[in-house]
Design a protein around this motif. Structure first.
Motif, PDB file in Angstrom:
ATOM      1  N   HIS A   1       1.317   3.010  -5.084  1.00 45.94           N
ATOM      2  CA  HIS A   1       1.284   1.601  -5.483  1.00 45.94           C
ATOM      3  C   HIS A   1       0.612   0.735  -4.431  1.00 45.94           C
ATOM      4  CE1 HIS A   1       4.547   0.474  -2.648  1.00 45.94           C
ATOM      5  NE2 HIS A   1       4.901   1.726  -2.818  1.00 45.94           N
ATOM      6  N   LYS A   2       0.498   1.236  -3.190  1.00 45.87           N
ATOM      7  CA  LYS A   2      -0.123   0.464  -2.122  1.00 45.87           C
ATOM      8  C   LYS A   2      -1.643   0.434  -2.224  1.00 45.87           C
ATOM      9  CE  LYS A   2       3.488   0.580   1.345  1.00 45.87           C
ATOM     10  NZ  LYS A   2       3.800   0.732   2.767  1.00 45.87           N
ATOM     11  N   THR A   3      -2.208   1.411  -2.924  1.00 44.30           N
ATOM     12  CA  THR A   3      -3.672   1.507  -2.967  1.00 44.30           C
ATOM     13  C   THR A   3      -4.238   1.544  -4.378  1.00 44.30           C
ATOM     14  OG1 THR A   3      -3.584   3.937  -2.914  1.00 44.30           O
ATOM     15  CG2 THR A   3      -3.740   2.790  -0.788  1.00 44.30           C
TER      16      THR A   3
ATOM     17  N   ARG B   1       3.618   7.087  -7.136  1.00 44.96           N
ATOM     18  CA  ARG B   1       2.834   7.808  -6.134  1.00 44.96           C
ATOM     19  C   ARG B   1       2.553   9.241  -6.533  1.00 44.96           C
ATOM     20  NH1 ARG B   1       4.182   7.007  -1.379  1.00 44.96           N
ATOM     21  NH2 ARG B   1       5.641   5.291  -1.692  1.00 44.96           N
TER      22      ARG B   1
ATOM     23  N   ASP C   1       8.401   3.549   2.332  1.00 39.39           N
ATOM     24  CA  ASP C   1       7.071   3.377   1.750  1.00 39.39           C
ATOM     25  C   ASP C   1       7.140   3.019   0.269  1.00 39.39           C
ATOM     26  OD1 ASP C   1       4.210   3.676   2.662  1.00 39.39           O
ATOM     27  OD2 ASP C   1       4.123   4.974   0.893  1.00 39.39           O
TER      28      ASP C   1
END
Length: 390
Positions: free
Chosen positions: A10-12, A52, A110
């Motif tokens: 979800h971060k990228t 992820r 994370d």
């Protein structure tokens, strides 16, 4: 031996990209077996959740960049996706950074919701799946054991997973505190099919609230939920005022441009004299603010919960610092184990050297072949060892 992780999360990556790289359990097995059997990597664990996809690997290859490139291409070909679509979304971690990343993933640091517990079970399941098909060996067996143990330590020694920050969780907790889990108390949720309302409902169900009324315009949307949780009663949205007198807590979280509850309509239908809590989680507001002037009625709006959220975010940041210390210690311990494991492979050779040569000659040889910094470190270590054996 190198350790690496190729990550899309979800971060990228937006949800439609993450969905492209989703693996069910059978696909996980096939992927990791092919990766190991084809000698792309020596060990492989694939973690796949809605937020992820993490390909964890160890490799004896001296060219780690070639290994990373091979896994990325294998991922793309397995899911029939063009590499250029995925490349900007990959995060790549190697060696200590990879070990640290796994530890952070396992304990929930994370995650989208920091400190959430579900990911630890997903990491365990991914590791067990890999073990079942013989895609792990000594290094990953120890690495994942340490990551899982470290996550449990963080859970017990910090408040990271116990501090709520989501508005939905705060609202559910406020409702439960108000009714004090009394068997005859009723909670009504208007807008339970939305994101915030859904979070409230999920939290209340997990805490086994005794009676919940949800309003809906589509009865199919809650059919399965009502079967699973028999304490949920589903009513038409238009009937909300008919049931309002039964409710001890009313939570509204819709995207309606108009009030879902007005003072006049509510007051007209109140028969029972009792304390009531109204929680308005909508912007613009759902609940007429004048309802707070009705006798024995309290109204919380979203600003009240935003303030709590900010306060808890500050507390959570402090807990993150404590968690990072625990993670660093865990990573240090694993790296020491890894270094010593390789050293132990030469133990027979080392034993022969100590048998054939005096300790003085060996120490002088270390002195002559070391930098100043290396020699200082050696002397400190040998001095501590001497103290331990005295």
């Amino acid at each position: 031996m190198s350790i690496g992780i190729i990550s899309i999360s979800h971060k990228t990556a937006p949800v439609h990209i993450r969905a492209l790289l989703s693996f069910n359990q059978e696909e996980q097995r096939d992927f990791i077996k092919e990766a190991v059997d084809s000698k792309i990597v020596d060990e492989c664990v694939l973690i796949s959740t809605c937020n992820r996809t993490e390909v964890c690997f160890s490799s004896k290859s001296e060219n780690i960049n070639y290994t990373i490139d091979s896994i990325q291409k294998f991922l793309a070909s397995t899911k029939n996706i063009e590499m250029k679509i995925l490349m900007k979304h990959f995060r790549v971690f190697t060696d200590r950074a990879a070990i640290t990343h796994l530890f952070r993933v396992a304990c929930g640091i994370d995650s989208m919701v920091i400190g959430e517990d579900e990911i630890l079970g997903q990491v365990k399941q991914a590791f067990n799946t890999s073990k079942e098909v013989n895609c792990t060996s000594t290094i990953f067996n120890v690495l994942f054991r340490e990551a899982i143990t470290n996550a449990k330590i963080i859970k017990t020694q910090t408040l990271l997973s116990k501090i709520p920050v989501s508005i939905g969780t705060f609202a559910a907790n406020a409702a439960l505190d108000f009714i004090e889990k009394s068997e005859d108390k009723v909670i009504m949720i208007i807008g339970a099919s939305g994101k915030i309302g859904g979070t409230v409902l999920k939290n209340l169900c997990n805490c086994k609230a005794n009676k919940i009324i949800v309003t809906t315009r589509n009865h199919n949307s809650f059919k399965d939920t009502c079967i699973k949780y028999p304490f949920i009663e589903m009513i038409n949205y238009e009937e909300r005022y008919k049931f309002i007198d039964r409710a001890d807590v009313v939570i509204s979280a819709t995207s309606s441009p108009h009030y879902t509850l007005t003072k006049e309509e509510v007051e007209e239908r109140f028969i029972t004299l009792k304390d009531r809590l109204f929680i308005d989680l909508a912007v613009p507001t759902d609940i007429d603010g004048r309802i707070s002037t009705i006798e024995n009625s309290t109204l919380y709006n979203i600003d009240y919960f935003n303030k709590l959220s900010k306060e808890n975010n500050a507390r959570k940041l402090k807990e993150l610092e404590a968690a990072d210390i625990i993670i660093n210690d865990g990573v240090d311990n694993f790296e020491k184990w890894l270094i010593f494991r390789e050293f132990m492979g030469d133990m027979d050779k080392i034993s022969k050297v100590f048998k054939d040569h005096s300790i003085e000659n060996i120490i002088y040889s270390i002195r002559d072949n070391s930098s100043k910094e290396e020699l200082e470190t050696f002397i400190k270590c040998i001095s501590r060892a001497v103290e331990d054996f005295q």
